[in-house]
Design a protein around this motif. Sequence first.
Motif, PDB file in Angstrom:
ATOM      1  N   GLN A   1     -11.393   6.303  -5.646  1.00  9.80           N
ATOM      2  CA  GLN A   1     -11.005   5.119  -4.871  1.00  9.80           C
ATOM      3  C   GLN A   1      -9.588   4.677  -5.196  1.00  9.80           C
ATOM      4  O   GLN A   1      -8.820   4.330  -4.294  1.00  9.80           O
ATOM      5  CB  GLN A   1     -11.982   3.978  -5.131  1.00  9.80           C
ATOM      6  N   LYS A   2      -9.226   4.733  -6.487  1.00 11.87           N
ATOM      7  CA  LYS A   2      -7.915   4.229  -6.890  1.00 11.87           C
ATOM      8  C   LYS A   2      -6.775   5.117  -6.399  1.00 11.87           C
ATOM      9  O   LYS A   2      -5.716   4.626  -5.995  1.00 11.87           O
ATOM     10  CB  LYS A   2      -7.845   4.095  -8.409  1.00 11.87           C
ATOM     11  N   ARG A   3      -6.990   6.429  -6.417  1.00  6.79           N
ATOM     12  CA  ARG A   3      -5.904   7.354  -6.109  1.00  6.79           C
ATOM     13  C   ARG A   3      -5.895   7.831  -4.660  1.00  6.79           C
ATOM     14  O   ARG A   3      -4.860   8.281  -4.169  1.00  6.79           O
ATOM     15  CB  ARG A   3      -5.987   8.580  -7.027  1.00  6.79           C
ATOM     16  N   LEU A   4      -7.043   7.758  -3.989  1.00  7.49           N
ATOM     17  CA  LEU A   4      -7.126   8.315  -2.640  1.00  7.49           C
ATOM     18  C   LEU A   4      -7.411   7.253  -1.584  1.00  7.49           C
ATOM     19  O   LEU A   4      -6.585   7.004  -0.707  1.00  7.49           O
ATOM     20  CB  LEU A   4      -8.203   9.409  -2.597  1.00  7.49           C
TER      21      LEU A   4
ATOM     22  N   ASP B   1     -13.698   7.742 -11.280  1.00 13.76           N
ATOM     23  CA  ASP B   1     -13.091   6.433 -11.020  1.00 13.76           C
ATOM     24  C   ASP B   1     -11.806   6.541 -10.214  1.00 13.76           C
ATOM     25  O   ASP B   1     -11.391   5.581  -9.564  1.00 13.76           O
ATOM     26  CB  ASP B   1     -12.791   5.719 -12.343  1.00 13.76           C
ATOM     27  N   ALA B   2     -11.167   7.714 -10.275  1.00 17.48           N
ATOM     28  CA  ALA B   2      -9.869   7.851  -9.614  1.00 17.48           C
ATOM     29  C   ALA B   2      -9.993   8.076  -8.116  1.00 17.48           C
ATOM     30  O   ALA B   2      -8.990   7.985  -7.407  1.00 17.48           O
ATOM     31  CB  ALA B   2      -9.098   9.020 -10.232  1.00 17.48           C
TER      32      ALA B   2
ATOM     33  N   TYR C   1      -7.842   3.893  -1.654  1.00 16.62           N
ATOM     34  CA  TYR C   1      -7.069   2.641  -1.704  1.00 16.62           C
ATOM     35  C   TYR C   1      -5.640   2.816  -1.180  1.00 16.62           C
ATOM     36  O   TYR C   1      -5.232   2.133  -0.224  1.00 16.62           O
ATOM     37  CB  TYR C   1      -7.081   2.097  -3.122  1.00 16.62           C
ATOM     38  N   PRO C   2      -4.831   3.711  -1.757  1.00 14.60           N
ATOM     39  CA  PRO C   2      -3.433   3.801  -1.279  1.00 14.60           C
ATOM     40  C   PRO C   2      -3.314   4.345   0.137  1.00 14.60           C
ATOM     41  O   PRO C   2      -2.463   3.888   0.909  1.00 14.60           O
ATOM     42  CB  PRO C   2      -2.776   4.742  -2.303  1.00 14.60           C
ATOM     43  N   ASP C   3      -4.152   5.322   0.492  1.00 14.55           N
ATOM     44  CA  ASP C   3      -4.056   5.885   1.842  1.00 14.55           C
ATOM     45  C   ASP C   3      -4.423   4.845   2.901  1.00 14.55           C
ATOM     46  O   ASP C   3      -3.793   4.778   3.964  1.00 14.55           O
ATOM     47  CB  ASP C   3      -4.974   7.096   1.968  1.00 14.55           C
TER      48      ASP C   3
ATOM     49  N   ARG D   1     -10.396  15.856   2.280  1.00 11.86           N
ATOM     50  CA  ARG D   1     -10.481  15.717   0.827  1.00 11.86           C
ATOM     51  C   ARG D   1     -11.905  15.499   0.333  1.00 11.86           C
ATOM     52  O   ARG D   1     -12.123  15.293  -0.858  1.00 11.86           O
ATOM     53  CB  ARG D   1      -9.596  14.543   0.379  1.00 11.86           C
TER      54      ARG D   1
ATOM     55  N   ALA E   1      -9.228  14.525  -7.596  1.00 13.99           N
ATOM     56  CA  ALA E   1      -9.093  13.167  -8.119  1.00 13.99           C
ATOM     57  C   ALA E   1      -8.923  13.144  -9.634  1.00 13.99           C
ATOM     58  O   ALA E   1      -8.301  12.245 -10.177  1.00 13.99           O
ATOM     59  CB  ALA E   1     -10.307  12.328  -7.732  1.00 13.99           C
ATOM     60  N   GLY E   2      -9.479  14.100 -10.314  1.00 19.86           N
ATOM     61  CA  GLY E   2      -9.344  14.119 -11.771  1.00 19.86           C
ATOM     62  C   GLY E   2     -10.548  13.532 -12.472  1.00 19.86           C
ATOM     63  O   GLY E   2     -10.998  14.070 -13.469  1.00 19.86           O
TER      64      GLY E   2
END
Length: 308
Positions: free
Chosen positions: A153-156, A150-151, A158-160, A200, A146-147
């Motif tokens: 939820q935003k990167r994994l 905060d990322a 939410y979009p998935d 993940r 994720a990096g």
Amino acid sequence: MLRPSRPSTERPQMLIIAVLLLLVGTVLLVLRWRGVTDSGAATASGLVSVGLGLLAGLATVVHVVAPYEVGVPTTLGKVGGTWQPGLHLKSPLTDVSTFSTRPVDLDLTGKDTVEVRSSEGGVLYADITVKWSVDPKHTQSLFKLAGDTDAVQKRLVYPDSREIVRNVFAKHTGVEGYSSEREAISTEIERLITARLAPRGILVNGVNLRNVKPSDSLQHAIDQKIQQDQATAQAEAAVRTAKAEAEKRKIESESTAAANTAIANSLTDKILMSQCIEAFKAAAEKNPVYASPCGTGGSPVIVDGTKR
């Protein structure tokens, strides 16, 4: 929610402050020891500075991971192993990112409502809640993927989640998505999101398909389809009723014909003659008549004794 990690500049700043306090305190104590100053205030200030410097330095080498959290240390770009809740010693140059292991609700409602299309091309709006949490066993890989915290939820998540919701609804008709197959759709969405996020390091604790609202045009089409289905069902019921009535009449007709045939086969001339004689005898007992079984063709003749 995931708790954001502290800025990477905070630890070096604390270390610099600790060093400065220790230097100031040491200088004041040395000056007092050499007799450069006889002020008691210098001694007190020196001791206070040294004490504060030690506390600040201690804060840079100690980290406490709170309950229901896990930590991931990073030292000069190198990611360490996962830290469980408790007290940990570290380098002053180590930065620690923390993840909450409590379940988090991702609410895809309001401005985040998912616009989906049915297999027929109709537009629906789905409100859904995805309850998820971090798997403590895979926090390190999740941090790398994720990096930052905060990322996740935003990167994994939410979009998935949005992608899977769209894909599942695209396999169903508008009526199925709106009413008849909602439970099956919710179950399939939960299964696919779980399969996507589990590798993940993200655990899916539940998916709730809260509401599905069709667009105005799709609602009109659904209403028409429901009316057509109702009319078809009524017509089929009428046909079944007519068939049942016809079958009933057929059975009654066949039963009557069979009874008549049985009666006709059982009535011979002798039986008819006997029945007629018995009838005449019964009549003669009440009326001045008598029967003569010598009529034309063997039929009895009734003679009325009151008439000449």
